[in-house]
Design an enzyme around this catalytic site. Sequence first.
Site, PDB file in Angstrom:
ATOM      1  N   SER A 197      13.609   1.190  13.110  1.00  0.00           N
ATOM      2  CA  SER A 197      12.488   1.739  12.023  1.00  0.00           C
ATOM      3  C   SER A 197      12.915   2.312  10.923  1.00  0.00           C
ATOM      4  CB  SER A 197      11.864   3.156  13.077  1.00  0.00           C
ATOM      5  OG  SER A 197      10.992   2.227  14.123  1.00  0.00           O
ATOM      6  N   SER A 242       6.353   7.394  13.424  1.00  0.00           N
ATOM      7  CA  SER A 242       6.772   6.201  13.236  1.00  0.00           C
ATOM      8  C   SER A 242       5.859   5.012  13.988  1.00  0.00           C
ATOM      9  CB  SER A 242       8.267   6.214  14.059  1.00  0.00           C
ATOM     10  OG  SER A 242       8.996   4.841  13.464  1.00  0.00           O
ATOM     11  N   LYS A 279      10.854   1.195   7.943  1.00  0.00           N
ATOM     12  CA  LYS A 279       9.554   2.022   7.387  1.00  0.00           C
ATOM     13  C   LYS A 279       9.890   2.524   6.397  1.00  0.00           C
ATOM     14  CE  LYS A 279       7.540   2.093  12.157  1.00  0.00           C
ATOM     15  NZ  LYS A 279       8.608   1.574  13.183  1.00  0.00           N
TER      16      LYS A 279
END
Length: 377
Positions: free
Chosen positions: A58, A118, A61
């Site tokens: 993640s 997230s 991101k």
Amino acid sequence: MKLLWFSLVASFFLSGTAVAAPEKAALDVRAASYILGDIDTGMVMYDKDSDKRVPPASLTKIMTLFLIYDALARGDLTLEQALPVSERAWRTPGSKTFVRVGDQIRVNDLIQGIAVQSGNDACVVVAEHLAGSEEGFSDLMNAKAKELGMVNSHFVNPTGLPHPEHYTSARDLFLLASALMNRFPQYSHFVKEKQYTFSGIQQYNRNRLLWRDPSITGLKTGHTREAGFCMVATSDKDGQRLAAVIMGAPSSKIREEEALRLLRQGNRLFETVRIYEPGAVIRSLRVWKGAEEFVDATVDQPAVVTIPRKQRSSLEIGMVYEEPMVGPLVKGQKIGAVIVKLKDQELLNRPVVAAKDIPSGGFVGNFVDTIRLYFGW
């Protein structure tokens, strides 16, 4: 060419990019790869295997947020603008903001869903709006990565879900995090939020360092089986902004411990020294054959270096410039450079420019200056 050296005390102002760094010491960190650096200077203090290509989970991101902020800055998005949720976005696996098919979600809420929760679904909503599809958005991500000098990165989705061709490196993430914090300070509050409620569901930021140390300013955590436990942690303390990247740690607890240890070590052993603010006048220089006799030499970019603590008195600041300097001059024209050295090692080389236009002098003045230059008067 003429070179002038100034005393540090006389030259001390305030903030650029260092072109070199003092020698790094070794540090044992429980991670597959890592890096610690100064956000303002780009200097790397500690690293291990920082150019190794690894899955980012993640931490992907951060690039998704970068492109959202970029669109906001260009006016292609607004925080209050509502974007539609497709079935594909709703069905995206992994962590969720819990958007629903057909809903219209404000960009502000989607950013919070990405930065705090997230949410993979929120990433896809934005990607489809900005580029038509996840694939199109991935092209934007890779173009931006190239622009930022992220030479060991390739993205195939905005979420970080595993894919063999989806990878980055600790150094590339440091570059990305630094660019994000430097270019978009107006949106930095999103990654500092500890919790967020959407659709009646309250979720907490997975960056638990936000609760442990008041100097922590972000940024993002990540985890997949392939990537291990990853983190980009940023701090702002004593006028020094640092970023620590941890890749492939064995647990969430260890990634947080090691990121915080790196940040504290960097702050304890290094300092960020701000030399000149943009617009600071370095020196007034003599101009020959110009309508005015002097021009202010200034910097149009900040100048800042990172050095080991207790070595500030060893810094040398100098300026090299053309001598004689002959008009006409144009505002912003490069007329020299500021050089910062530490024990004979050049840390920074910053252009010096003319602060104003200096038109050519009149016939008589030019004639007199020609004679003076010829005879060395």
